[in-house]
Every structure is written in C-alpha cells, then in structure tokens.
Motif scaffolding. Structure first.
Motif, PDB file in Angstrom:
ATOM      1  N   ARG A   1       6.536   6.878 -14.036  1.00  0.00           N
ATOM      2  CA  ARG A   1       7.403   6.206 -14.869  1.00  0.00           C
ATOM      3  C   ARG A   1       8.598   5.524 -14.211  1.00  0.00           C
ATOM      4  O   ARG A   1       8.928   4.445 -14.474  1.00  0.00           O
ATOM      5  CB  ARG A   1       8.195   7.156 -15.605  1.00  0.00           C
ATOM      6  N   SER A   2       9.042   5.975 -13.151  1.00  0.00           N
ATOM      7  CA  SER A   2      10.017   5.131 -12.334  1.00  0.00           C
ATOM      8  C   SER A   2       9.394   3.825 -11.727  1.00  0.00           C
ATOM      9  O   SER A   2       9.892   2.626 -11.843  1.00  0.00           O
ATOM     10  CB  SER A   2      10.502   5.908 -11.166  1.00  0.00           C
ATOM     11  N   ALA A   3       7.999   4.134 -11.377  1.00  0.00           N
ATOM     12  CA  ALA A   3       7.167   2.594 -11.054  1.00  0.00           C
ATOM     13  C   ALA A   3       6.960   1.818 -11.979  1.00  0.00           C
ATOM     14  O   ALA A   3       7.097   0.614 -11.805  1.00  0.00           O
ATOM     15  CB  ALA A   3       5.876   3.284 -10.431  1.00  0.00           C
ATOM     16  N   VAL A   4       6.775   2.179 -13.131  1.00  0.00           N
ATOM     17  CA  VAL A   4       6.691   1.241 -14.123  1.00  0.00           C
ATOM     18  C   VAL A   4       7.870   0.634 -14.294  1.00  0.00           C
ATOM     19  O   VAL A   4       7.932  -0.681 -14.630  1.00  0.00           O
ATOM     20  CB  VAL A   4       6.179   2.110 -15.666  1.00  0.00           C
TER      21      VAL A   4
ATOM     22  N   PRO B   1       0.780  -1.263  -0.176  1.00  0.00           N
ATOM     23  CA  PRO B   1      -0.051  -0.135  -0.115  1.00  0.00           C
ATOM     24  C   PRO B   1       0.697   1.216  -0.060  1.00  0.00           C
ATOM     25  O   PRO B   1       0.482   2.257  -0.568  1.00  0.00           O
ATOM     26  CB  PRO B   1      -0.672  -0.222   1.365  1.00  0.00           C
ATOM     27  N   ASP B   2       1.768   1.279   0.603  1.00  0.00           N
ATOM     28  CA  ASP B   2       2.942   2.519   0.655  1.00  0.00           C
ATOM     29  C   ASP B   2       3.238   2.833  -0.693  1.00  0.00           C
ATOM     30  O   ASP B   2       3.249   3.938  -1.272  1.00  0.00           O
ATOM     31  CB  ASP B   2       4.023   2.351   1.654  1.00  0.00           C
ATOM     32  N   GLN B   3       3.687   1.508  -1.496  1.00  0.00           N
ATOM     33  CA  GLN B   3       4.200   2.007  -2.921  1.00  0.00           C
ATOM     34  C   GLN B   3       2.880   2.302  -3.814  1.00  0.00           C
ATOM     35  O   GLN B   3       3.140   3.002  -4.691  1.00  0.00           O
ATOM     36  CB  GLN B   3       4.649   0.899  -3.578  1.00  0.00           C
ATOM     37  N   ALA B   4       1.770   1.604  -3.490  1.00  0.00           N
ATOM     38  CA  ALA B   4       0.571   1.953  -4.323  1.00  0.00           C
ATOM     39  C   ALA B   4       0.232   3.646  -4.176  1.00  0.00           C
ATOM     40  O   ALA B   4       0.000   4.064  -5.066  1.00  0.00           O
ATOM     41  CB  ALA B   4      -0.525   1.187  -3.930  1.00  0.00           C
ATOM     42  N   ALA B   5       0.341   4.057  -2.898  1.00  0.00           N
ATOM     43  CA  ALA B   5       0.081   5.442  -2.492  1.00  0.00           C
ATOM     44  C   ALA B   5       1.007   6.499  -3.371  1.00  0.00           C
ATOM     45  O   ALA B   5       0.484   7.384  -3.889  1.00  0.00           O
ATOM     46  CB  ALA B   5       0.287   5.525  -1.090  1.00  0.00           C
ATOM     47  N   LEU B   6       2.406   5.868  -3.427  1.00  0.00           N
ATOM     48  CA  LEU B   6       3.119   6.750  -4.243  1.00  0.00           C
ATOM     49  C   LEU B   6       2.920   6.951  -5.726  1.00  0.00           C
ATOM     50  O   LEU B   6       2.893   8.151  -6.430  1.00  0.00           O
ATOM     51  CB  LEU B   6       4.411   6.165  -4.053  1.00  0.00           C
ATOM     52  N   VAL B   7       2.315   5.834  -6.324  1.00  0.00           N
ATOM     53  CA  VAL B   7       1.789   5.696  -7.820  1.00  0.00           C
ATOM     54  C   VAL B   7       0.560   6.563  -7.751  1.00  0.00           C
ATOM     55  O   VAL B   7       0.431   7.458  -8.774  1.00  0.00           O
ATOM     56  CB  VAL B   7       1.470   4.398  -8.080  1.00  0.00           C
ATOM     57  N   ARG B   8      -0.177   6.454  -6.746  1.00  0.00           N
ATOM     58  CA  ARG B   8      -1.585   7.205  -6.831  1.00  0.00           C
ATOM     59  C   ARG B   8      -1.546   8.735  -6.707  1.00  0.00           C
ATOM     60  O   ARG B   8      -1.998   9.321  -7.369  1.00  0.00           O
ATOM     61  CB  ARG B   8      -2.583   6.539  -5.657  1.00  0.00           C
TER      62      ARG B   8
END
Ligand code: HEM
Length: 400
Positions: free
Chosen positions: A272-275, A257-264
């Motif tokens: 782009r970095s997340a992709v 969820p912490d990483q999803a929040a960064l994407v959201r």
C-alpha cells in the motif's frame, strides 16, 4: 515581466521519470509565477505543495472551462471542454456537488473492496494469458490497459467486447496534439454510444452503475445527457489513468530492483505504501489542474485577480522538499504521504479507492508471477506519453 523571462508551460522533461528541472527552480525561486501557455496567455503557475493544496481547497477558484481566463491545456482540450457536454469535473458547486453526490456511494472504500475477487480474478486471467502468449510482449496491451478497462466496464455495465472502440476514442480525446475534427469525431462517437447504452438500460435495467443512474431520469433528478456525461467521465478517467500507473509504475520498479523486491516480497502495508509512493513520484496527470479565480485571492503572498487563470502543478508539489525529505528518491516504505496525485478539495478523485485496489493487487501479482520480468529496450527507445493528458508509456516491451 518580458516574454523572455516568462517560463513556458509545459516545459520539456530532462528525465522521463521526473518533472522538468525548470519546475524545481521555479518552485524554489518564484513559487507563484506567470507562465506562458500555447495560446500566448500567461496564467499563474503554482508549484509549492502548501500553495497547491490551498488553491485546490479554495472554491473561489473555479473549474469551469467556459469562464473567461480559464487556462486550457491545449487547443484539443479547449475544443473538448467547450464544445462537448460538460461533466461534473468541469463544474463548480452546487451543481458539481449535486451530481457527484449521486456517485459517492458507488466508490466508497467499503463498496470498492467488494470488487476484490473480480480484480484478483481478472489479474490472474491476464497473467495466465500473458504466460501462455508471446515472450517478449507489450505489457501495456497484455496487462496494464485491459485490467482497468475490464473493471470499469463491469462497474458501469459497458460491454467489454466494445473495448477496442472506446479505447480508441478515449485515446483520441487525451491526445493533446489532436486536431479539431478528430476531437469532435471521437467525442461524438463515444457520446452517441453511451446515449444508446443509457437508453437501453433505462428500458431494461441491469445490476450496474449506468442502470442505477438511468433510474434517476424518470424521477426527474437527471437528464439523459447528465447520465451519458457521467458515464463518459468515468469510462475515460477509469481506465487510462490506472492503466498508465500500471505501465509506468512497473517500469519504475524494474529500474529500482531493491524497491521491486520490497513490493514482490512485502506485506500488505508495504505494498500500500509503494502504491502511494509511485502515485506521488509519477503524478501521471502531469498537465496541471486548471482553475480560474472568481475573485481576488492571495496565494503564497501573491494576489491572483478575479478572472485570472491558474495552473496548479501537482507534479511539482509532489516533489516539494519542504513536504518530502529526499523528494526525488523512490522510497516505497515512505508510508502515507498525503500526495496530491489524486487532486485535493471538492474535485479530489472519486475513483481513488478503485485505482488503489487495482494497483495494490496488480504490482505484486505481476512481480511474483514473473520474477525475471525485464524491459527489453533501453529507456531511449521507450515512447513516453508527453503529448497525452495522462502521462505514462505508449508501449512497454518486456520479457519474462
Ligand atoms: C491512478 C489512477 C487515477 C489518477 C492518478 C486520477 C487522478 C485524478 C485527479 C488528479 C483528479 C482531480 C481533477 C481536478 O482537480 O480537476 C481526478 C478526478 C476524478 N477522477 Fe480520477 N484518477 C485516477 C483514477 C480514477 C478512476 C479509476 C476513476 C473512476 C472509476 C476516476 C474518476 C474520477 C472522477 C469522476 C473525477 C472527478 C471528480 C470531481 O470532479 O468531483 N479516477 N482524478
């Protein structure tokens, strides 16, 4: 080495989100080693990042499945690769380059960015339909599969109304457990369909990629078969891959969820970095790039002899700690990471600008539209695509 010492490839995964533990051990202890495959042969298995890039960049390694020693991934792949008309992913230069060159202009970053409005609209429409439809639903059918399918159909000029037909054939062709009859039937059906479409576009051209390729038939640059094979490759490569990155990538984000929040909530650079990080971590083309040596070549201190097969394990390279600090940690802020999920060298993925475009719009749009998006079943009940040439999830039941 005796049979008992030679590892088998592919190996079973312990965790559906990571390559098998044995791959890590092999990369550490014997980064260029023999591995036994389904037909009893023992091609080389290359697992370190630097060696993987070296093999993929070296044209003394051939992609031609007709060459003796080529390590086919499964009986179904062997049938497909040796009984069907080859496409340029299975060819070496100069013929590979001649055909690929005709498509490069279609897939530049600049050209692909022109598809942004289409991609955004398709995503908005699919999310609207999802919101208005059943809850819970299957994210694969509702979103992950239709998006890339719509986009590649638009680009090629394939009627999307036929999607059920070609998605079914494409599924059969990627199924590593498929029998001979099923593979041949799917391949003939899809090729026949594309032959008819090419013929139609040759007579009545439209503003699409198949029409532009078909125009090269009359100039003598291409045969009808060449155009159908190119369309075939793009159609199959163009939707199953991105679709599985959307499905498995979303599942991965929802587990962090912490990483999803960064994407959201993140800016364009973060997304782009997340992709790139998801591409690296998930390496959905998980059955290794396959090559065969056309002369003796040294790789990481081991001499691979002419005629010997090589499995280039991008999935292991993308977790190599010599390249990536904390390689097993999902860090969407890692930045440009030079992963090999799109391959490397002359066969490096032609459609990567398109895949990147779709992914960088799809993940945040989905997470923003449904802030409470959640998977409704435990991991054990999710069917992962271990027996498919492209990894991912068959279904992803979500509530929102
Ligand atoms: C996330 C999505 C994708 C992934 C992970 C992916 C992965 C790959 C990989 C690993 C290769 C290298 C094969 C090799 O070295 O033998 C490749 C090649 C290729 N991909 Fe993709 N791909 C994706 C999306 C796409 C899309 C959207 C298209 C088309 C629109 C596409 C078209 C191709 C083509 C034509 C090749 C062959 C290139 C050549 O042989 O020169 N791919 N892809």
């Amino acid at each position: 080495m005796t049979t008992t010492e030679t590892p088998s490839y592919p190996m079973a995964r312990q965790c559906p989100f990571s390559p098998p533990d044995e791959m890590r051990e092999i990369r550490e202890s014997e980064p260029v080693t023999r591995a036994r495959i389904w037909d009893g042969s023992t091609p080389w298995l290359v697992t370190r990042y630097s060696d993987v890039r070296a093999v993929l960049a070296d044209q003394r390694f051939s992609s031609d499945p007709f060459r003796a020693g080529y390590p086919h991934a499964a009986p179904s792949r062997k049938i497909r690769q040796t009984r069907m008309r080859p496409s340029f992913i299975m060819m070496d230069d100069p013929e590979h380059a001649r055909l690929r060159r005709m498509l490069i202009g279609e897939f530049t970053v600049k050209r692909t960015e022109k598809l942004l409005p289409l991609v955004e609209q398709a995503i908005a429409d699919l999310l609207d339909a999802m919101e208005a439809g059943e809850n819970p639903t299957d994210l694969v059918q509702a979103f992950a599969l239709p998006l890339p399918s719509l986009v590649i159909c638009h680009l090629l000029g394939v009627p999307y109304s036929d999607h059920a037909f070609f998605q079914e054939q494409s599924h059969a062709l990627l199924d590593l457990t498929a029998g001979e009859e099923a593979v041949i039937a799917a391949s003939d059906a899809l090729m026949g369909y594309l032959d008819r479409l090419v013929d139609d576009r040759r007579r009545s051209p439209q503003d699409d990629l198949i029409s532009r390729l078909a125009a090269r038939i009359d100039t003598g640059e291409l045969e009808v078969d060449d155009v159908s094979s190119m369309a075939f490759l793009l159609l199959v490569a163009g939707h199953e891959t991105t679709a599985n990155m959307i499905g498995l990538g979303t599942l991965t984000l929802l587990r962090h969820p912490d990483q999803a929040a960064l994407v959201r909530e993140g800016d364009d650079a973060t997304v782009r970095s997340a992709v790139e990080e998801l591409l690296r971590m998930l390496t959905i083309t998980h059955i290794g790039r396959r090559r065969v040596a056309t002369e003796d070549v040294e790789v990481g201190g081991t001499v691979i002899r002419e005629g010997e097969g090589v499995i280039v394990a991008a999935e292991a390279a993308n977790r190599d700690p010599e390249k990536y600090p904390e390689p097993d940690e999902l860090d969407v802020t890692r930045g440009t990471n030079q992963h090999v999920a799109f391959g490397f060298g002359i066969h490096q993925c032609l459609g990567q600008p398109l895949a990147r475009l779709e992914l960088r719009i799809a993940y945040p749009a989905l997470l923003r539209r449904f802030p409470d998006l959640r998977v409704t079943v435990p991991d054990e009940q999710i069917r992962f695509r271990e027996q498919m040439a492209v990894y991912g999830v068959h279904e992803l039941p979500v509530a929102f």
